[in-house]
Design an enzyme around this catalytic site. Structure first.
Site, PDB file in Angstrom:
ATOM      1  N   ASP A  19     -31.389 -19.211  37.676  1.00 20.50           N
ATOM      2  CA  ASP A  19     -30.792 -18.542  39.052  1.00 20.50           C
ATOM      3  C   ASP A  19     -31.705 -17.686  39.868  1.00 20.50           C
ATOM      4  O   ASP A  19     -32.691 -17.178  39.266  1.00 20.50           O
ATOM      5  CB  ASP A  19     -29.361 -17.584  38.705  1.00 20.50           C
ATOM      6  CG  ASP A  19     -28.346 -18.638  38.032  1.00 20.50           C
ATOM      7  OD1 ASP A  19     -28.240 -19.822  38.634  1.00 20.50           O
ATOM      8  OD2 ASP A  19     -27.650 -18.219  37.421  1.00 20.50           O
TER       9      ASP A  19
HETATM   10  N1  URA Z   1     -27.536 -19.140  32.612  1.00 22.06           N
HETATM   11  C1  URA Z   1     -27.165 -18.510  33.923  1.00 22.06           C
HETATM   12  O1  URA Z   1     -26.225 -18.071  34.024  1.00 22.06           O
HETATM   13  N2  URA Z   1     -28.335 -18.439  34.922  1.00 22.06           N
HETATM   14  C2  URA Z   1     -29.462 -18.657  34.563  1.00 22.06           C
HETATM   15  O2  URA Z   1     -30.517 -18.549  35.400  1.00 22.06           O
HETATM   16  C3  URA Z   1     -29.850 -19.692  33.333  1.00 22.06           C
HETATM   17  C4  URA Z   1     -28.982 -19.798  32.515  1.00 22.06           C
END
Ligand code: URA
Length: 235
Positions: free
Chosen positions: A102
């Site tokens: 993310d």
């Molecule tokens: N889980 C999440 O919520 N975000 C990420 O970037 C990776 C795993």
């Protein structure tokens, strides 16, 4: 293979830089100055030195990048992408991130142009471990950690069993997953009435985020690390 092709495919320089370097006598093939960038070479057996550096031929490129916050794990976007953090010559190698983090997540991103291996590493049946360090809005109880480990419902999907550990300082936790659903950790924390406040991927397939890399920095994977990935892809 032509020498200028070899130099661009290894991400060493652009085609026009290759021509200039050859004219300056900066390119040596088996110890002798190359006269023309169109000269042929065998990438497997010949030794090529560019500006004093031996260049190793790689069929595929594998890079680990320490992703900073605010950068997206995509190849194209209105925002700054992980590829924008690489030098120009590497941006021409059709690299893509193997799995997505993310925008707010930091840490280990694998960039490669080996599509078949990336596909295998991301497939749930290969059970590749991804370890994250996180902080949460409220402290996690032992019971909350056990619930995450056993699997929680993240909106119609029950997460697979995973490992959750509390770091010694009590403020940070580690979670090791073998799957990668959209916003998985964020949604897992929400499932136990909590919220992620910091998330960093600290290893991928057992390869640790190199401690010498600051956020935004990258390096090539070394031979051992590439072997680890290839072995995981075989399982
Ligand atoms: N889980 C999440 O919520 N975000 C990420 O970037 C990776 C795993």
């Amino acid at each position: 293979m032509r020498i200028d092709k070899f130099l661009t495919e290894t991400g060493t320089c652009t085609r026009s830089e290759a021509g200039k370097a050859v004219r300056r006598g900066d390119v040596l093939l088996n110890g002798r100055a190359v006269r023309s960038a169109s000269e042929q070479m065998d990438p497997e057996t010949d030794t090529l030195v560019f500006r004093g550096e031996p260049i190793v031929y790689r069929k595929f490129t594998y890079i680990v990048l320490n992703k900073p916050e605010g950068v997206v794990s995509a190849t194209e976007d209105g925002d700054v992408t992980v590829l924008d953090l690489l030098p120009e010559q590497l941006q021409r190698l059709s690299l893509f991130p193997c799995g997505r983090l993310d925008k707010y997540t930091v840490g280990f991103v694998l960039l490669t142009n080996n599509g078949a291996l990336a596909h295998r590493l991301l497939s749930p049946k290969h059970h590749v471990e991804k370890c994250y360090r996180f902080a949460a809005r409220s402290p996690l109880s032992d019971e909350g950690m056990a619930r995450l480990e056993a699997g929680v419902d993240i909106g119609g999907y029950r997460t697979a069993p995973c490992r959750v550990e509390r770091e010694e300082d009590g403020e940070y936790y580690r979670i090791t997953l073998t799957e990668g659903k959209y916003h998985q950790i964020k949604r897992m924390l929400e499932a136990v009435d909590n919220k992620i406040t910091f998330l960093e991927r600290i290893s991928f397939a057992g390869i640790a985020l190199p401690p010498e890399l600051s956020r935004g920095e990258w390096r090539y994977l070394d031979e051992n690390e590439v072997k680890i990935l290839e072995d995981h892809g075989k399982l």
